[in-house]
Motif scaffolding. Structure first.
Motif, PDB file in Angstrom:
ATOM      1  N   LEU A 293      28.336  39.515  34.368  1.00  0.00           N
ATOM      2  CA  LEU A 293      29.447  38.799  34.975  1.00  0.00           C
ATOM      3  C   LEU A 293      30.728  39.452  34.500  1.00  0.00           C
ATOM      4  O   LEU A 293      30.944  39.614  33.304  1.00  0.00           O
ATOM      5  CB  LEU A 293      29.443  37.317  34.588  1.00  0.00           C
ATOM      6  CG  LEU A 293      30.551  36.536  35.292  1.00  0.00           C
ATOM      7  CD1 LEU A 293      30.019  35.238  35.849  1.00  0.00           C
ATOM      8  CD2 LEU A 293      31.724  36.287  34.371  1.00  0.00           C
ATOM      9  N   GLY A 294      31.553  39.863  35.451  1.00  0.00           N
ATOM     10  CA  GLY A 294      32.831  40.476  35.132  1.00  0.00           C
ATOM     11  C   GLY A 294      33.971  39.742  35.805  1.00  0.00           C
ATOM     12  O   GLY A 294      33.770  39.014  36.781  1.00  0.00           O
ATOM     13  N   CYS A 295      35.132  39.928  35.269  1.00  0.00           N
ATOM     14  CA  CYS A 295      36.354  39.383  35.846  1.00  0.00           C
ATOM     15  C   CYS A 295      36.969  40.478  36.701  1.00  0.00           C
ATOM     16  O   CYS A 295      37.028  41.650  36.282  1.00  0.00           O
ATOM     17  CB  CYS A 295      37.288  38.974  34.709  1.00  0.00           C
ATOM     18  SG  CYS A 295      38.855  38.315  35.272  1.00  0.00           S
ATOM     19  N   ALA A 296      37.440  40.135  37.878  1.00  0.00           N
ATOM     20  CA  ALA A 296      37.973  41.143  38.790  1.00  0.00           C
ATOM     21  C   ALA A 296      39.130  41.935  38.195  1.00  0.00           C
ATOM     22  O   ALA A 296      39.366  43.074  38.590  1.00  0.00           O
ATOM     23  CB  ALA A 296      38.408  40.486  40.098  1.00  0.00           C
ATOM     24  N   VAL A 297      39.835  41.378  37.210  1.00  0.00           N
ATOM     25  CA  VAL A 297      40.955  42.104  36.605  1.00  0.00           C
ATOM     26  C   VAL A 297      40.554  42.828  35.318  1.00  0.00           C
ATOM     27  O   VAL A 297      41.407  43.396  34.642  1.00  0.00           O
ATOM     28  CB  VAL A 297      42.176  41.181  36.334  1.00  0.00           C
ATOM     29  CG1 VAL A 297      42.701  40.593  37.635  1.00  0.00           C
ATOM     30  CG2 VAL A 297      41.845  40.091  35.330  1.00  0.00           C
TER      31      VAL A 297
ATOM     32  N   LEU B  72      26.092  44.103  43.407  1.00  0.00           N
ATOM     33  CA  LEU B  72      26.901  42.890  43.455  1.00  0.00           C
ATOM     34  C   LEU B  72      26.109  41.824  44.205  1.00  0.00           C
ATOM     35  O   LEU B  72      25.675  42.049  45.333  1.00  0.00           O
ATOM     36  CB  LEU B  72      28.224  43.169  44.166  1.00  0.00           C
ATOM     37  CG  LEU B  72      29.205  42.020  44.299  1.00  0.00           C
ATOM     38  CD1 LEU B  72      29.696  41.563  42.936  1.00  0.00           C
ATOM     39  CD2 LEU B  72      30.391  42.434  45.159  1.00  0.00           C
ATOM     40  N   VAL B  73      25.889  40.676  43.548  1.00  0.00           N
ATOM     41  CA  VAL B  73      25.117  39.611  44.179  1.00  0.00           C
ATOM     42  C   VAL B  73      25.930  38.345  44.423  1.00  0.00           C
ATOM     43  O   VAL B  73      25.505  37.472  45.159  1.00  0.00           O
ATOM     44  CB  VAL B  73      23.840  39.261  43.372  1.00  0.00           C
ATOM     45  CG1 VAL B  73      22.893  40.447  43.349  1.00  0.00           C
ATOM     46  CG2 VAL B  73      24.164  38.785  41.970  1.00  0.00           C
ATOM     47  N   ASP B  74      27.103  38.258  43.800  1.00  0.00           N
ATOM     48  CA  ASP B  74      27.926  37.075  44.030  1.00  0.00           C
ATOM     49  C   ASP B  74      29.344  37.345  43.535  1.00  0.00           C
ATOM     50  O   ASP B  74      29.557  38.186  42.661  1.00  0.00           O
ATOM     51  CB  ASP B  74      27.356  35.861  43.291  1.00  0.00           C
ATOM     52  CG  ASP B  74      27.805  34.528  43.895  1.00  0.00           C
ATOM     53  OD1 ASP B  74      28.627  34.531  44.839  1.00  0.00           O
ATOM     54  OD2 ASP B  74      27.324  33.478  43.414  1.00  0.00           O
TER      55      ASP B  74
ATOM     56  N   PRO C  48      44.152  31.274  39.061  1.00  0.00           N
ATOM     57  CA  PRO C  48      42.992  31.404  39.943  1.00  0.00           C
ATOM     58  C   PRO C  48      42.454  32.836  39.806  1.00  0.00           C
ATOM     59  O   PRO C  48      43.205  33.798  39.949  1.00  0.00           O
ATOM     60  CB  PRO C  48      43.553  31.163  41.348  1.00  0.00           C
ATOM     61  CG  PRO C  48      44.865  30.472  41.118  1.00  0.00           C
ATOM     62  CD  PRO C  48      45.372  30.957  39.800  1.00  0.00           C
ATOM     63  N   MET C  49      41.153  32.963  39.481  1.00  0.00           N
ATOM     64  CA  MET C  49      40.617  34.281  39.167  1.00  0.00           C
ATOM     65  C   MET C  49      39.277  34.506  39.858  1.00  0.00           C
ATOM     66  O   MET C  49      38.460  33.587  39.958  1.00  0.00           O
ATOM     67  CB  MET C  49      40.429  34.400  37.652  1.00  0.00           C
ATOM     68  CG  MET C  49      40.052  35.775  37.184  1.00  0.00           C
ATOM     69  SD  MET C  49      41.249  37.044  37.627  1.00  0.00           S
ATOM     70  CE  MET C  49      42.742  36.425  36.841  1.00  0.00           C
ATOM     71  N   CYS C  50      39.056  35.727  40.285  1.00  0.00           N
ATOM     72  CA  CYS C  50      37.793  36.118  40.894  1.00  0.00           C
ATOM     73  C   CYS C  50      36.861  36.690  39.825  1.00  0.00           C
ATOM     74  O   CYS C  50      37.273  37.514  39.004  1.00  0.00           O
ATOM     75  CB  CYS C  50      38.040  37.159  41.977  1.00  0.00           C
ATOM     76  SG  CYS C  50      36.508  37.690  42.801  1.00  0.00           S
ATOM     77  N   PHE C  51      35.628  36.240  39.848  1.00  0.00           N
ATOM     78  CA  PHE C  51      34.591  36.749  38.958  1.00  0.00           C
ATOM     79  C   PHE C  51      33.474  37.319  39.815  1.00  0.00           C
ATOM     80  O   PHE C  51      33.199  36.815  40.911  1.00  0.00           O
ATOM     81  CB  PHE C  51      34.055  35.631  38.058  1.00  0.00           C
ATOM     82  CG  PHE C  51      35.099  35.144  37.087  1.00  0.00           C
ATOM     83  CD1 PHE C  51      35.223  35.720  35.833  1.00  0.00           C
ATOM     84  CD2 PHE C  51      35.978  34.127  37.431  1.00  0.00           C
ATOM     85  CE1 PHE C  51      36.209  35.302  34.938  1.00  0.00           C
ATOM     86  CE2 PHE C  51      36.951  33.689  36.552  1.00  0.00           C
ATOM     87  CZ  PHE C  51      37.072  34.283  35.306  1.00  0.00           C
ATOM     88  N   THR C  52      32.848  38.374  39.329  1.00  0.00           N
ATOM     89  CA  THR C  52      31.798  39.050  40.068  1.00  0.00           C
ATOM     90  C   THR C  52      30.515  39.030  39.255  1.00  0.00           C
ATOM     91  O   THR C  52      30.534  39.105  38.035  1.00  0.00           O
ATOM     92  CB  THR C  52      32.185  40.501  40.387  1.00  0.00           C
ATOM     93  OG1 THR C  52      32.460  41.201  39.166  1.00  0.00           O
ATOM     94  CG2 THR C  52      33.421  40.547  41.295  1.00  0.00           C
ATOM     95  N   LEU C  53      29.395  38.905  39.956  1.00  0.00           N
ATOM     96  CA  LEU C  53      28.085  38.876  39.316  1.00  0.00           C
ATOM     97  C   LEU C  53      27.264  40.041  39.843  1.00  0.00           C
ATOM     98  O   LEU C  53      27.098  40.212  41.054  1.00  0.00           O
ATOM     99  CB  LEU C  53      27.388  37.544  39.605  1.00  0.00           C
ATOM    100  CG  LEU C  53      26.148  37.266  38.774  1.00  0.00           C
ATOM    101  CD1 LEU C  53      26.536  36.978  37.330  1.00  0.00           C
ATOM    102  CD2 LEU C  53      25.386  36.081  39.350  1.00  0.00           C
ATOM    103  N   HIS C  54      26.747  40.847  38.917  1.00  0.00           N
ATOM    104  CA  HIS C  54      26.001  42.062  39.247  1.00  0.00           C
ATOM    105  C   HIS C  54      24.618  41.962  38.627  1.00  0.00           C
ATOM    106  O   HIS C  54      24.505  41.773  37.412  1.00  0.00           O
ATOM    107  CB  HIS C  54      26.712  43.294  38.698  1.00  0.00           C
ATOM    108  CG  HIS C  54      28.166  43.327  39.061  1.00  0.00           C
ATOM    109  ND1 HIS C  54      28.650  44.025  40.135  1.00  0.00           N
ATOM    110  CD2 HIS C  54      29.257  42.706  38.489  1.00  0.00           C
ATOM    111  CE1 HIS C  54      29.958  43.858  40.218  1.00  0.00           C
ATOM    112  NE2 HIS C  54      30.345  43.059  39.232  1.00  0.00           N
TER     113      HIS C  54
END
Length: 186
Positions: free
Chosen positions: A68-72, A89-91, A176-182
């Motif tokens: 899990l990463g933060c978009a920034v 990338l799954v979510d 408000p932040m985007c997080f990505t799941l790989h």
């Protein structure tokens, strides 16, 4: 180019049992990982690392795990493209961060010489108060460095500041932040 169907994404997400992300405890990434498991109805484990670069190594070598990463997060794109053969990338999702704050061990007059610890992502908030910046691996690490005397103040989360008994000097609020799941690819 293959397109992942919603059903495939759902099946891939359901097999995730551990999420590796940025630590130490109190990071926005930890919060996001816990909320992802809660949202998905999975009783999973969140494993914290000093950096996402360290975390990706574990994801590539561990079944049923994800990053899990933060978009920034600085250079998240490097992690993704350097590991295309191993992860996909799954979510992605947007949630508010913990309140971001300027904190110190005691009430202090901030001046441009103060040594201020900050993760690279929110460092622009730090430059408003000081030119003497100590870059660290996470917002939680910034709070630890401030509490231990390695820095006079820090940009951190309100959670990490409270955990380390720091005084809040300025509260910037939630972001408000985007997080990505790989996850490991097929």
């Amino acid at each position: 180019m293959s397109v992942v169907s919603i059903q495939e994404k759902t099946n891939l997400g359901k097999r995730i049992k551990s999420i590796h992300t940025l630590g130490p405890t109190g990071t926005n990434c930890e919060k996001a990982a816990k909320l992802w498991f809660e949202r998905e109805g999975i009783n999973g484990e969140v494993i914290l690392h000093k950096t996402l670069e360290e975390a990706i190594i574990q994801v590539k070598n561990t079944e049923n795990s994800a990053l899990l990463g933060c978009a920034v997060y600085p250079k998240l794109h490097n992690l993704v493209f350097a590991n295309l053969a191993h992860i996909e990338l799954v979510d992605s999702f947007i949630i508010p961060t913990y309140n971001m704050v300027l904190a110190a061990r005691k009430e202090t007059d901030m001046h441009q010489d103060c040594k201020l610890a900050s993760h690279p992502a929110p460092v622009d908030l730090a430059y408003t108060f000081s030119d003497n910046i100590l870059l660290v691996n996470s917002n939680s690490q910034a709070a630890l460095d401030c509490a231990s005397g390695n820095a006079d103040a820090c940009i951190t989360t309100i959670t990490a500041a409270r955990k380390n008994n720091l005084v809040i000097i300025k509260d910037f609020g939630e972001v408000p932040m985007c997080f990505t799941l790989h996850a490991k690819g097929k």
